[in-house]
Design a protein around this motif. Structure first.
Motif, PDB file in Angstrom:
ATOM      1  N   GLY A 158       0.819  -1.201   0.000  1.00 22.49           N
ATOM      2  CA  GLY A 158       0.000   0.000   0.000  1.00 22.49           C
ATOM      3  C   GLY A 158       0.856   1.254   0.000  1.00 22.49           C
ATOM      4  O   GLY A 158       2.044   1.221   0.320  1.00 22.49           O
ATOM      5  N   LYS A 195      -4.142  -4.313   7.809  1.00 24.96           N
ATOM      6  CA  LYS A 195      -4.282  -4.216   6.356  1.00 24.96           C
ATOM      7  C   LYS A 195      -3.286  -3.201   5.788  1.00 24.96           C
ATOM      8  O   LYS A 195      -2.235  -2.929   6.358  1.00 24.96           O
ATOM      9  N   CYS A 196      -3.627  -2.639   4.604  1.00 19.98           N
ATOM     10  CA  CYS A 196      -2.771  -1.650   3.944  1.00 19.98           C
ATOM     11  C   CYS A 196      -3.600  -0.432   3.585  1.00 19.98           C
ATOM     12  O   CYS A 196      -4.773  -0.555   3.199  1.00 19.98           O
ATOM     13  N   TYR A 197      -2.983   0.733   3.712  1.00 21.14           N
ATOM     14  CA  TYR A 197      -3.656   1.972   3.331  1.00 21.14           C
ATOM     15  C   TYR A 197      -3.396   2.225   1.843  1.00 21.14           C
ATOM     16  O   TYR A 197      -2.288   2.059   1.361  1.00 21.14           O
ATOM     17  N   GLN A 198      -4.429   2.609   1.092  1.00 21.63           N
ATOM     18  CA  GLN A 198      -4.334   2.802  -0.365  1.00 21.63           C
ATOM     19  C   GLN A 198      -3.681   1.570  -1.002  1.00 21.63           C
ATOM     20  O   GLN A 198      -2.628   1.644  -1.631  1.00 21.63           O
ATOM     21  N   THR A 199      -4.334   0.456  -0.877  1.00 21.40           N
ATOM     22  CA  THR A 199      -3.802  -0.826  -1.342  1.00 21.40           C
ATOM     23  C   THR A 199      -3.546  -0.801  -2.844  1.00 21.40           C
ATOM     24  O   THR A 199      -4.401  -0.358  -3.628  1.00 21.40           O
ATOM     25  N   GLY A 242       1.838   4.906   1.578  1.00 26.17           N
ATOM     26  CA  GLY A 242       1.822   5.475   2.911  1.00 26.17           C
ATOM     27  C   GLY A 242       2.315   4.462   3.942  1.00 26.17           C
ATOM     28  O   GLY A 242       2.550   3.288   3.643  1.00 26.17           O
ATOM     29  N   CYS A 302       2.432   1.868   7.076  1.00 27.40           N
ATOM     30  CA  CYS A 302       1.545   0.759   7.424  1.00 27.40           C
ATOM     31  C   CYS A 302       0.626   1.156   8.575  1.00 27.40           C
ATOM     32  O   CYS A 302       1.098   1.627   9.628  1.00 27.40           O
ATOM     33  N   PRO A 303      -0.683   0.972   8.423  1.00 27.92           N
ATOM     34  CA  PRO A 303      -1.627   1.254   9.514  1.00 27.92           C
ATOM     35  C   PRO A 303      -1.661   0.104  10.528  1.00 27.92           C
ATOM     36  O   PRO A 303      -0.849  -0.819  10.449  1.00 27.92           O
ATOM     37  N   CYS A 361       4.144   0.569   1.965  1.00 31.79           N
ATOM     38  CA  CYS A 361       4.008  -0.376   3.081  1.00 31.79           C
ATOM     39  C   CYS A 361       3.923  -1.797   2.546  1.00 31.79           C
ATOM     40  O   CYS A 361       3.144  -2.088   1.628  1.00 31.79           O
TER      41      CYS A 361
END
Length: 233
Positions: free
Chosen positions: A55, A63-67, A57, A59-60, A111
């Motif tokens: 993703g 999951k992934c941000y903006q996958t 950005g 890592c949150p 990420c």
């Protein structure tokens, strides 16, 4: 004993809330190149093969941000752009991301999250990608470089290079060869004939003969006048 148990419990809680360590790397490339962002996880058996995502950005928490890519551990199941591909052997844990024909807008943080069963067991890494403009060569052709040194006794202390750039010369501007004495065969023949002609080669002799003829003519005229005078008398 109570104090030691209390400290151990705090350490366990601190580790629980801190989560896994976040790895990362710096990847640089140029516009138009294929850039690979590395990411691996350990696979010792088939049971270790797991899903993962890439993703944009950092890592949150999950999951992934903006996958941009998802895999089920065996193959890619979701992709946001065809320029994002995974060239590595997925089942061996090579989930490195390749960005095809990179542009400046691809710069940023990526990420890589490998999902491992259990709470806060995911392997995550943040990678900083920098895409730079390609360098343009400005070499100039027709350049001649010489080195000029100062003459003995001059005030110059060092030599310095002198660079001269010769502009291209077209065929119409090229220097022409000076014409020869003869433009064609007939002209050369006329000149040769004139050189062989005595009247041209000896002008002074021609003038001497003319004066001789004039003197003889005057003498004859005087003799005729004298003879006529005597006859009349």
């Amino acid at each position: 004993a109570f104090t030691c148990m209390h400290c151990a419990q705090q350490l366990r809680l601190s580790f629980f809330f801190a989560g896994p360590a976040v790895l990362g790397s710096l990847v640089k490339g140029r516009v138009g190149q294929n850039i690979t962002v590395p990411c691996f996880y350990s696979v010792r058996s088939e049971q270790d093969i797991t899903s993962m995502c890439w993703g944009r950005g950092k890592c949150p928490a999950s999951k992934c941000y903006q996958t941009i890519i998802w895999t089920d551990g065996w193959k890619v199941t979701q992709r946001s752009d065809s320029r994002y591909i995974l060239k590595g052997d997925l089942v061996m844990g090579d989930v490195s991301l390749t960005i095809v024909n990179a542009v400046e807008a691809d710069s940023g943080t990526y990420c890589c999250r490998v999902e491992i069963s259990g709470w806060f067991n995911d392997q995550i890494s943040n990678h900083n990608v920098v895409v730079e403009k390609a360098r343009i060569s400005t070499a100039s052709p027709h350049t001649y470089t010489s080195e000029q040194t100062s003459a003995p006794g001059s005030t110059s202390e060092s030599s310095f290079p002198i660079t001269r750039t010769w502009p291209p010369v077209s065929a119409s501007e090229a220097p022409q060869t000076a014409p020869g004495p003869c433009l064609n065969t007939s002209d050369c023949w006329d000149v040769t004939s004139n050189l062989k002609n005595p009247s041209v080669s000896r002008p002074s002799q021609q003038y001497s003969e003319n004066w001789l003829y004039i003197g003889i003519s005057l003498c004859v005229v005087l003799l005729v006048i004298l003879f006529v005078s005597l006859f009349v008398t």
